[in-house]
Write an enzyme that holds these catalytic residues in place. Structure first.
Site: not given
Length: 646
Positions: A449, A405, A465
């Site tokens: 994250h 991520c 995202d």
């Protein structure tokens, strides 16, 4: 009582101290417990061989060497680790001076204090349960040292120690529940207690979050009021990163406190309670975007919730957030400059790609969607991406196309800034693991994250995202569902519900109850709990009254239990005789404690001649039943009942 301790006393003392040492032997420098055990073995050898104890000329150099060793190991003698290590060493050295029972009693008290020091390292249930063993042993040792005549059997000492501690348990419970809690800690926490705490860092580089995701440690637990939102909506906001130096993202200038949140909620607030584990950082995690926050921190201009000091103790707080919102904040010139900052050099291919896209369109929303489509087309989500060179964004976007991520969030924000779109990186946690046994959410370090936020005209800051474009399973079902190699994850983050995972979830329910009702029993929880019991709000005066009454009842019950064998048991004959004496007293006959039954009845018969025969008969029956072979109390009961002197 002889002042000289016996070999048995020494054995009990050394065994008790060994159990105390086991509480934190692995928490301090290894040579300290080893030296303590060596000193204990030396003391026992001297006692067995009837050798004299060493003098100050030998103990002084050992003490100085031990203090210097602690100074070298910890860089000082203050703080939690150094202080406990020094106390452990001094207690072991004190055993070399135990010539009398009084000396041993002092060492027992030091052992009690060392037991409490174990809570400085861990306040978990296993530590508290194991602590009962050395406490019982120390108490049994104290009982043996206090016994004047002969040696008590070991089983008797242990039974008596357990009984004494059991009698103290109700007092402890009453004080724990009712004694007024003072807000905040009673003492400062040593700084070295923060060592070993895991959690999000204040910066982000390739590999930083993927490394953290290998940890199964609990970051926090959350309880929702009502049904919890879907996992894809759970973005727990943490540090916001603005500044990029070509390798690492950092917060840059500290964010200012936000006087009034500049956003409009578009959905009903979601209320929840977070129990945050200590992580030695100031950030408090809340869902995007918070509407209601407790007064334990401040909300910054980038919507990060910061505590007033680093979180070094477990913290519980209530919050409410709007999962759908429109950020109406305007973008001033300085903030725009921060949100567009890029290094002067590096990543030329990404910059060229941005110029190419800008030649085709300058619509920010279209550019955002084009970037997400690029990620979705040919990128792989993996926990073990390849190493990247100096131009890490170029290496990721054009060469490896494999990342975690932080790779996606960092490269996306870089690309957005190259396109002239203000953007920033947000780190935190996403999703969480529901515990069906306890109806709460467990968020672990493996749920760490990173995502992006872009500023769009008319919409303000919008969450994007890019990881969800590559691996939507990550935000919908968790990290294990998105990775092809789930075996690289910790046991509790894997999708399979093994027997070990079931056991851990059950244990987490018990551990969470311990955290909530024992470690988290602060002033707020105490007031809420007592208010539910009383049915109305309570104050300190009510608590003092309840505590006094409860302690009086408990002490009275314990006293009655302890004196139950010393109080005379009044049998039926004795009760009738006492009743007869009360009637004589009401008739004017003086009752003397030293006077026996025969003399009393003879004197009473002379004083009350009209009832003399009955009085003497009652006396004869009592003496026969009490000391002779008479059986049956019917006649005595009838005579006493009918005895009515005028």
């Amino acid at each position: 009582m002889s002042e000289s301790p016996t070999l048995s006393h020494l054995r009990w003392l050394l065994l008790s101290l060994s159990l105390v040492l086991a509480l934190f032997a692995v928490q301090i420098a290894p040579w300290v417990p080893l030296l303590a055990l060596a000193l204990g073995a030396w003391r026992y050898w001297l006692a067995v061989r009837h050798r004299p104890l060493p003098g100050i000329w030998l103990l002084a150099p050992i003490t100085i060497a031990g203090a210097l060793g602690i100074l070298a190991s910890y860089g000082g003698i203050f703080g939690r680790d150094a202080g406990v290590a020094l106390l452990t060493l001094m207690t072991a050295l004190k055993t070399m001076e135990t010539r009398t029972r009084r000396d041993m009693t002092l060492v027992v008290y030091l052992g009690y204090f060392l037991c409490i020091c174990a809570f400085l390292f861990s306040q978990s249930m296993p530590v508290a349960a194991f602590m009962a063993l050395p406490v019982v042993m120390l108490t049994a040792t104290l009982i043996g040292l206090s016994h004047a005549n002969g040696e008590l059997p070991p089983a008797h000492k242990l039974r008596l120690a357990g009984l004494m501690l059991a009698q103290a348990a109700p007092l402890m419970l009453a004080l724990f529940v009712l004694f007024p809690r003072v807000p905040g800690p009673l003492w400062g926490i040593p700084q070295d207690m923060a060592r070993g705490m895991t959690g999000l860092s204040e910066d982000m580089a390739p590999g930083s979050i993927s490394e953290l995701s290998r940890s199964g440690a609990v970051a926090f637990r959350a309880v929702f009021k009502g049904a919890p939102p879907p996992a894809s909506r759970l973005y727990w906001r943490g540090p916001v990163l603005w500044q990029y130096d070509g390798r690492t993202w950092r917060p840059g200038r500290p964010a200012q406190a936000l006087a009034q949140p500049a956003f409009k909620p578009l959905s009903a607030p979601v209320e929840y309670t977070v129990t945050l584990e200590p992580h030695n950082k100031p950030w408090l995690f809340v869902l995007d975007l918070p509407l209601k926050l407790p007064n334990i921190g401040a909300l910054t201009t980038d919507y990060q919730y910061l505590a007033r000091q680093p979180v070094r103790q477990r913290l519980r707080y209530d919050a409410a957030s709007a999962l759908d919102y429109r950020a109406n904040d305007t973008l001033d010139a300085y903030t725009r400059q921060r949100a567009l900052q890029l290094p002067l050099f590096g990543n030329p291919r990404t910059r060229a790609l941005a110029r190419q896209w800008l030649a085709e369109t300058r619509d920010p929303q279209a550019l955002v969607q084009r970037a997400l489509a690029m990620y979705h087309a040919d990128f792989t989500y993996t926990l073990t991406p390849p190493q990247l060179g100096a131009s890490s964004v170029d290496g990721f976007l054009f060469d490896s196309r494999k990342g975690f991520c932080e790779h996606y969030a960092g490269s996306f924000v870089f690309l957005m800034r190259a396109l002239g779109i203000p953007a920033r990186v947000v780190t935190g946690y996403q999703g969480g693991q529901p515990n069906p046994l306890g109806d709460y959410l467990i968020v672990r370090q493996s749920d760490a994250h990173a995502w992006a936020e872009v500023w769009l005209q008319g919409r303000g800051w919008v969450r994007v995202d890019p990881t969800a474009a590559v691996a939507p399973e990550r935000v919908e079902r968790g990290i294990a569902a998105a990775l092809p190699d789930a075996e690289a994850l910790p046991e509790m983050a894997r999708p399979e519900l093994t027997w070990l995972k079931r056991f851990n979830l059950g244990w987490d329910v018990v551990n969470n109850g311990w955290n909530q009702w024992v470690l988290g029993y602060n002033q707020q929880r105490q007031m809420e709990f007592l208010a539910r019991l009383a049915g109305s709000r309570v104050d300190w005066g009510d608590m003092a009254l309840w505590l006094t009454g409860m302690l009086t009842m408990i002490v009275g019950a314990i006293a009655a239990f302890m004196l139950r064998d010393t109080l005379p048991a009044a049998d039926p004959v004795q009760r009738l005789w006492l009743r007869f004496k009360r009637k004589l007293a009401r008739a004017g006959v003086a009752i003397y404690p030293h006077e026996g039954p025969r003399d009393l009845t003879q004197r009473a018969a002379r004083q009350l001649p009209a009832m003399g025969t009955r009085i003497e008969r009652i006396g004869v029956l009592y003496l026969g039943l009490r000391y002779g072979d008479e059986t049956g109390t019917a006649e005595l009961q009838r005579l006493v009942r009918e005895f009515r002197p005028k």
